[in-house]
Design an enzyme around this catalytic site. Sequence first.
Site, short mmCIF file in Angstrom:
data_model
loop_
_atom_site.label_atom_id
_atom_site.label_comp_id
_atom_site.label_asym_id
_atom_site.label_seq_id
_atom_site.Cartn_x
_atom_site.Cartn_y
_atom_site.Cartn_z
N LYS A 1 0.66 -1.23 0.06
CA LYS A 1 -0.03 0.04 0.18
C LYS A 1 0.96 1.16 0.10
O LYS A 1 1.36 1.60 0.93
CB LYS A 1 -0.95 0.08 1.31
CG LYS A 1 -2.11 1.22 1.13
CD LYS A 1 -2.49 1.72 2.53
CE LYS A 1 -1.58 2.78 2.89
NZ LYS A 1 -1.26 3.84 2.13
N GLU B 1 9.79 16.13 14.25
CA GLU B 1 10.60 16.14 13.20
C GLU B 1 9.98 17.44 12.36
O GLU B 1 9.05 17.78 12.09
CB GLU B 1 10.16 15.09 12.25
CG GLU B 1 10.95 13.84 12.46
CD GLU B 1 10.60 12.45 11.41
OE1 GLU B 1 9.50 12.06 11.64
OE2 GLU B 1 11.39 12.19 11.00
N CYS C 1 13.46 10.94 7.05
CA CYS C 1 13.53 10.79 8.37
C CYS C 1 14.97 10.70 9.09
O CYS C 1 15.29 10.81 9.98
CB CYS C 1 12.83 9.28 8.57
SG CYS C 1 13.51 8.23 7.66
P1 ADP Z 1 3.47 10.69 7.09
O1 ADP Z 1 3.04 11.57 8.36
O2 ADP Z 1 4.83 10.94 6.76
O3 ADP Z 1 2.51 10.93 5.95
P2 ADP Z 1 2.18 8.35 7.85
O4 ADP Z 1 2.81 7.41 9.06
O5 ADP Z 1 0.60 8.96 8.13
O6 ADP Z 1 3.31 9.26 7.63
O7 ADP Z 1 1.97 7.51 6.64
C1 ADP Z 1 2.93 6.36 6.16
C2 ADP Z 1 2.04 5.33 5.61
O8 ADP Z 1 1.16 4.66 6.43
C3 ADP Z 1 1.21 5.92 4.38
O9 ADP Z 1 1.29 4.93 3.24
C4 ADP Z 1 -0.04 6.04 4.96
O10 ADP Z 1 -1.21 5.88 4.28
C5 ADP Z 1 -0.18 4.75 6.13
N1 ADP Z 1 -1.06 5.03 7.06
C6 ADP Z 1 -1.45 6.07 7.59
N2 ADP Z 1 -2.25 5.59 8.55
C7 ADP Z 1 -2.40 4.47 8.57
C8 ADP Z 1 -3.33 3.45 9.39
N3 ADP Z 1 -3.99 3.71 10.52
N4 ADP Z 1 -3.10 2.13 8.98
C9 ADP Z 1 -2.28 1.76 7.98
N5 ADP Z 1 -1.73 2.74 7.22
C10 ADP Z 1 -1.52 3.82 7.51
#
Ligand code: ADP
Length: 491
Positions: free
Chosen positions: A187, A394, A297
């Site tokens: 994903k 960050e 990061c």
């Molecule tokens: P950023 O803040 O850098 O966007 P995230 O951790 O939100 O970092 O996103 C990193 C990845 O995790 C993306 O592919 C995002 O769609 C996915 N993501 C965000 N929230 C969830 C969740 N609750 N479950 C699974 N994947 C998630």
Amino acid sequence: MTSVTQDRETAVVEAAPKRLYINGQWRDARSGETLEVLDPSTGQLLCRVADASEEDGWDALRAAEAAQKEFAAVPPRQRADMLMRAFELMHQRKDDLALLMTLEMGKPLADAYGEVNYAAEFFRHFAEETTRINGNYQTAPAGNARFIVRKEPVGPSLLITPWNFPLAMGTRKLGPAIAAGCTSVLKPAELTPLSMLALAQLMEDAGVPAGVVNIVVTSTAGTVMEPLIRSGIARKLSFTGSTAVGKKLLEQCAEKVLRTSMELGGNAGFVVFDDADLDQAVEGAMLAKMRNSGEACTAANRIFVHRSVIDSFAEKLAARMGELKLGRGVEDGVQVGPMVDAKQQAKVKELVDDAVGAGAQVVIGGNTGTGSGFFYQPTVLKEVPPSARMWREEIFGPVAPLTPFDTEDEVIDWVNDTEYGLVNYVFTHDLTRALRVAESVESGMVGLNQGAVSNPAAPFGGIKESGLGREGGDTGIDEFLETKLIGIAMS
Ligand code: ADP
């Protein structure tokens, strides 16, 4: 490099796949929904991409599950050949891959080419690892038994990647998964799905069988992924993203005790001692800070400079930062692109404003860029105090916060004053001090007199709340392998 024409931009976006890739088929989301992909340098719509719901996620996981047994039995040499062909195709298609990445993510084209190359290296590296998977044959201490230890694929794997390195974070997971004989559902981040869809097409062309790699793009990541994680059908989750989301996913993985690899946030310290070569340290800081316009990061988040050299360091760094050309990544000579979206731009602004409110001085920059894109100026701040939010959070933007220090002990305490532990950078010409400090800082990686340490052939990863496990190197493949002991009676 000359600027890219509008026709070429349009052609590359038009040619890119925009549907889900499940079981070797390109298909729309079952709901028919799509999501918008924007160009962060203009804020304008680039195209729409199929937006998966839970049902599509299940289709992808079932495809991966169904393909697992057969794929695990594909001879290692054949799996290696798939990865090598994918490596070669990435180089053949680098112009389109780089442009697509720049358009959806914003990074300057030169950085995008760098990422295509870096991303492809993961395929070459893990192609080479595929035929080196080995085990052990051992006599039991009592002599009455033998131990055979063999490595087996973990099984179907869920891979979740972020938007900042849309290709490399994917190949870093798909490479070892395929090398180990694991099928997967990947994903990508919803902000940058096009690079990964183009990669899926390329992997299909490289002969990766149907069901082995499945790509699910969705605007509802939590809803789609949580049931898949909790089902236990996948045996592994490899995630790169924020610490907050990573913690949530670890809880979900606990239900069926999934194997996990977690590459989470960072808060890198960058330490310049008074005996460092200042020009080398400035170059290192440019790399550690400005790679990917600060959206990494591994980015230097706090720059500690010995009080006796900080004015000179700040002047040199500000001069270099001031020369950088900010603009659309496709334009000739641009070195700093926009932030990925309005939220990220606002976050950078908020952190800089907070630091200034806490007493930091702006040496250069300090504001958003002009125009409709999500720009922020390359910025140098001086005298950033521990009370500033950016000491703990960050920044993920082109902002270099400088803080003076007096003693080695003080700076080690400051570097370690964070829940993160991904990487730190140390600049000094005193070998003993370099090693002493490298051993004292709490991080999975240390750059000594260099501003970048990531390499597909070396183990990448963090400690503390920066994550679990290592990607790349000779351990990256172990994240996708189980160790099985076969004990044999000999008497
Ligand atoms: P950023 O803040 O850098 O966007 P995230 O951790 O939100 O970092 O996103 C990193 C990845 O995790 C993306 O592919 C995002 O769609 C996915 N993501 C965000 N929230 C969830 C969740 N609750 N479950 C699974 N994947 C998630």
